[in-house]
Design a protein around this motif. Structure first.
Motif, short mmCIF file in Angstrom:
data_model
loop_
_atom_site.label_atom_id
_atom_site.label_comp_id
_atom_site.label_asym_id
_atom_site.label_seq_id
_atom_site.Cartn_x
_atom_site.Cartn_y
_atom_site.Cartn_z
N PHE A 43 0.77 -1.08 -0.11
CA PHE A 43 -0.25 0.22 0.18
C PHE A 43 0.80 1.23 0.07
O PHE A 43 0.52 2.37 -0.43
CB PHE A 43 -0.80 0.11 1.30
N TYR A 44 2.05 1.06 0.53
CA TYR A 44 2.91 2.48 1.12
C TYR A 44 3.85 2.99 -0.19
O TYR A 44 4.93 3.10 0.36
CB TYR A 44 3.29 2.03 2.24
N ASP A 45 3.23 3.28 -1.21
CA ASP A 45 4.08 4.19 -1.91
C ASP A 45 3.80 5.67 -1.41
O ASP A 45 3.22 5.73 -0.37
CB ASP A 45 3.85 4.21 -3.53
N LEU A 82 -2.05 8.52 2.17
CA LEU A 82 -3.58 8.29 2.50
C LEU A 82 -3.76 7.73 4.09
O LEU A 82 -4.32 8.02 4.66
CB LEU A 82 -4.15 7.21 1.43
N PHE A 83 -2.38 6.93 4.31
CA PHE A 83 -2.78 6.30 5.62
C PHE A 83 -2.55 7.41 6.63
O PHE A 83 -3.28 7.53 7.69
CB PHE A 83 -1.25 5.41 5.94
N GLU A 84 -1.67 8.50 6.55
CA GLU A 84 -1.40 9.59 7.51
C GLU A 84 -2.88 10.28 7.76
O GLU A 84 -3.40 10.80 8.70
CB GLU A 84 -0.63 10.71 6.96
N GLU A 99 -13.25 8.30 12.62
CA GLU A 99 -13.46 6.80 12.88
C GLU A 99 -12.26 5.94 13.35
O GLU A 99 -12.35 4.97 14.01
CB GLU A 99 -14.20 6.06 11.72
N TYR A 100 -11.31 6.39 12.88
CA TYR A 100 -9.97 5.53 13.27
C TYR A 100 -9.26 6.02 14.71
O TYR A 100 -8.45 6.81 14.70
CB TYR A 100 -8.89 5.80 11.93
N TYR A 101 -9.67 5.25 15.38
CA TYR A 101 -9.39 5.44 16.96
C TYR A 101 -8.03 5.01 17.13
O TYR A 101 -7.34 5.54 18.30
CB TYR A 101 -10.44 5.04 17.77
N LEU A 144 4.90 0.28 16.37
CA LEU A 144 3.81 0.90 16.98
C LEU A 144 2.49 0.95 16.05
O LEU A 144 2.52 0.31 15.08
CB LEU A 144 3.94 2.37 17.15
N GLY A 145 1.36 1.33 16.65
CA GLY A 145 0.21 1.46 15.63
C GLY A 145 -0.63 0.17 15.53
O GLY A 145 -1.60 0.37 14.78
N GLY A 146 0.14 -0.91 15.93
CA GLY A 146 -0.88 -2.22 15.62
C GLY A 146 -0.30 -2.87 14.41
O GLY A 146 -1.11 -3.83 13.99
N GLY A 168 -0.17 -6.56 13.84
CA GLY A 168 -1.65 -7.03 13.43
C GLY A 168 -1.67 -7.49 11.84
O GLY A 168 -2.70 -8.12 11.44
N ASN A 169 -0.72 -6.83 11.24
CA ASN A 169 -0.72 -7.13 9.79
C ASN A 169 -0.10 -8.58 9.60
O ASN A 169 -0.33 -9.01 8.38
CB ASN A 169 0.16 -6.02 8.82
N LEU A 170 0.43 -9.22 10.45
CA LEU A 170 1.08 -10.39 10.23
C LEU A 170 0.27 -11.44 10.53
O LEU A 170 -0.84 -11.28 11.55
CB LEU A 170 2.35 -10.41 11.15
N ALA A 195 -13.88 1.93 11.47
CA ALA A 195 -12.36 2.54 11.41
C ALA A 195 -12.00 2.16 10.16
O ALA A 195 -10.76 2.79 9.69
CB ALA A 195 -11.54 2.01 12.85
N TYR A 196 -12.16 1.08 9.53
CA TYR A 196 -11.60 0.44 8.38
C TYR A 196 -12.60 0.88 7.15
O TYR A 196 -12.19 0.09 6.20
CB TYR A 196 -11.36 -0.99 8.64
N ASP A 197 -13.67 1.57 7.59
CA ASP A 197 -14.70 1.52 6.23
C ASP A 197 -15.27 3.04 6.72
O ASP A 197 -16.50 3.26 7.01
CB ASP A 197 -15.75 0.76 6.21
N THR A 227 -6.59 -7.82 0.85
CA THR A 227 -5.35 -6.97 0.65
C THR A 227 -4.76 -6.81 2.04
O THR A 227 -4.02 -6.21 2.34
CB THR A 227 -5.95 -5.52 0.11
N GLU A 228 -5.47 -6.81 3.24
CA GLU A 228 -4.86 -6.81 4.51
C GLU A 228 -5.81 -7.52 5.68
O GLU A 228 -7.04 -7.77 5.52
CB GLU A 228 -5.07 -5.11 4.79
N VAL A 229 -4.85 -8.18 6.57
CA VAL A 229 -5.55 -8.77 7.73
C VAL A 229 -5.03 -7.43 8.85
O VAL A 229 -3.82 -7.36 8.82
CB VAL A 229 -5.22 -10.13 7.85
N SER A 230 -5.74 -7.31 9.82
CA SER A 230 -5.41 -6.46 10.67
C SER A 230 -5.91 -6.88 12.10
O SER A 230 -7.22 -6.67 12.28
CB SER A 230 -6.05 -4.93 10.63
N ALA A 231 -5.18 -7.79 12.99
CA ALA A 231 -5.60 -8.48 14.00
C ALA A 231 -5.74 -7.75 15.18
O ALA A 231 -5.11 -6.58 15.23
CB ALA A 231 -4.66 -9.62 14.19
#
Ligand code: AVJ
Length: 320
Positions: free
Chosen positions: A39-41, A47-49, A56-58, A161-163, A166-168, A206-208, A280-284
């Motif tokens: 995602f991170y070009d 966009l992530f910032e 919604e993104y707590y 940080l940031g969680g 959880g992407n793994l 937070a993801y939508d 495209t992503e898992v966020s545990a």
């Protein structure tokens, strides 16, 4: 001090090779998937910032609350000479730690490590300017692969940080933590931020988000593949999906093909049926006892666990 030149362990060609390999494996799999690191070009990082500022993104705000409250204690408990940040991005929240270490004294070097050259260029220049006397060594690397390149010598604090952990997937997490422990010396510390299990009615938005920023972030991976590999995805023909998986206790982001499509990428013709989804992503999301068990299983000794007052986000300090 000005930042030192970036240390590049992930050359442009190697990044390209990794992307090609992931695209080949993921887009020929059933169901189709892609790893979230692509995602991170520059645009994806922006966009992530933007996501981190959404109502919604707590997670970002909750983690910042924890760090603001406990940074002094973290500096005290770790007594680090070197702070290494994995997946550092903008390092915005890490400033709370740098401030605490500046007050305490003793921190000599900050090593932000990220796959994104654009994010590192900005963050290293700004941090070097704002923390005179701190040595800033930006490292372009993939923390799931290049842990053997971490700087050695002196008490180290590694932060993730940031969680982001959880992407793994669980197996990747175990591998990462074991490799991390092996790369550290007794007395070094690991600080991990984890989003916590809670009402899916809080997590899913937070993801939508209503403004559609996360949807654009999600579709950005298709733009990256188009540009880097000359593929012909039509990003606008994919709908953003965020789904809570109650069994695994994770969020999945997917891109749903709104019509049948054939996409040309590398030497592949990739067919999408109407309604077919690409993960495209898992966020545990985590439970405190689960985090401690995973750390202990990898040979760490959990030392402290903090949350924000609403119990949304957890930060764990562990000793190698
Ligand atoms: C940067 C991995 C922590 O999983 O919450 C934000 C990325 N994805 N919105 C997360 C993300 C969708 C974020 N991490």
């Amino acid at each position: 001090m000005s930042a030192e030149p970036l240390e590049i362990y992930l050359e442009e060609q190697e990044l390209g090779r990794g992307l090609r390999e992931d695209v080949r494996v993921g887009l020929t799999a059933e169901p189709k998937w892609l790893p979230p690191k692509w995602f991170y070009d520059a645009r994806g990082s922006e966009l992530f910032e933007e996501i981190t500022r959404l109502p919604e993104y707590y997670p970002t705000r909750a983690e910042r609350t924890v760090l603001a409250e406990h940074a002094g204690e973290i500096a005290e408990l770790t007594g680090a000479k070197t702070l290494i940040e994995l997946g550092s991005g903008s390092s915005e929240k890490t400033r709370l730690l740098l401030d605490a270490f500046t007050r305490r004294g003793g921190l000599g070097t900050f090593v932000p490590l990220d796959v994104s050259v654009s994010a590192l260029r900005q963050s290293t220049a700004q941090i070097a300017a704002d923390y005179p006397g701190l040595r800033v060594r930006g490292v372009v690397a993939d923390f799931t692969r290049h842990l053997d390149r971490l700087p050695t010598g002196g008490r180290r604090l590694v932060v993730l940080l940031g969680g982001t952990i959880g992407n793994l997937l669980p197996i990747e997490r175990a591998e990462f933590l074991t490799a991390m422990r092996a790369a550290l010396e007794p007395g070094d510390r690991l600080l991990v931020g984890t989003d916590l299990v809670k009402d899916p009615g809080v997590i899913v938005p937070a993801y939508d988000d209503a403004a559609g920023v996360t949807a654009e972030f999600n579709r950005n991976v298709l733009r990256v593949i188009n540009r880097e590999l000359g593929a012909d995805f039509d990003p606008d023909a994919f709908r953003h999906v965020a789904l809570w998986d109650p069994e695994h206790e994770w969020i999945e982001m997917r891109l749903r093909a709104e019509r049948p499509m054939r996409v040309r990428v590398l030497d592949l013709d990739v067919d999408f049926a109407a309604g077919e989804e690409l993960r495209t992503e898992v966020s545990a999301k985590f439970r405190p006892e689960g985090i401690a068990a995973e750390l202990t299983g990898a040979g760490f000794a959990p030392q402290a666990f903090w949350t924000d007052p609403d119990g949304l986000f957890g930060v764990t300090l562990a000793r190698a």
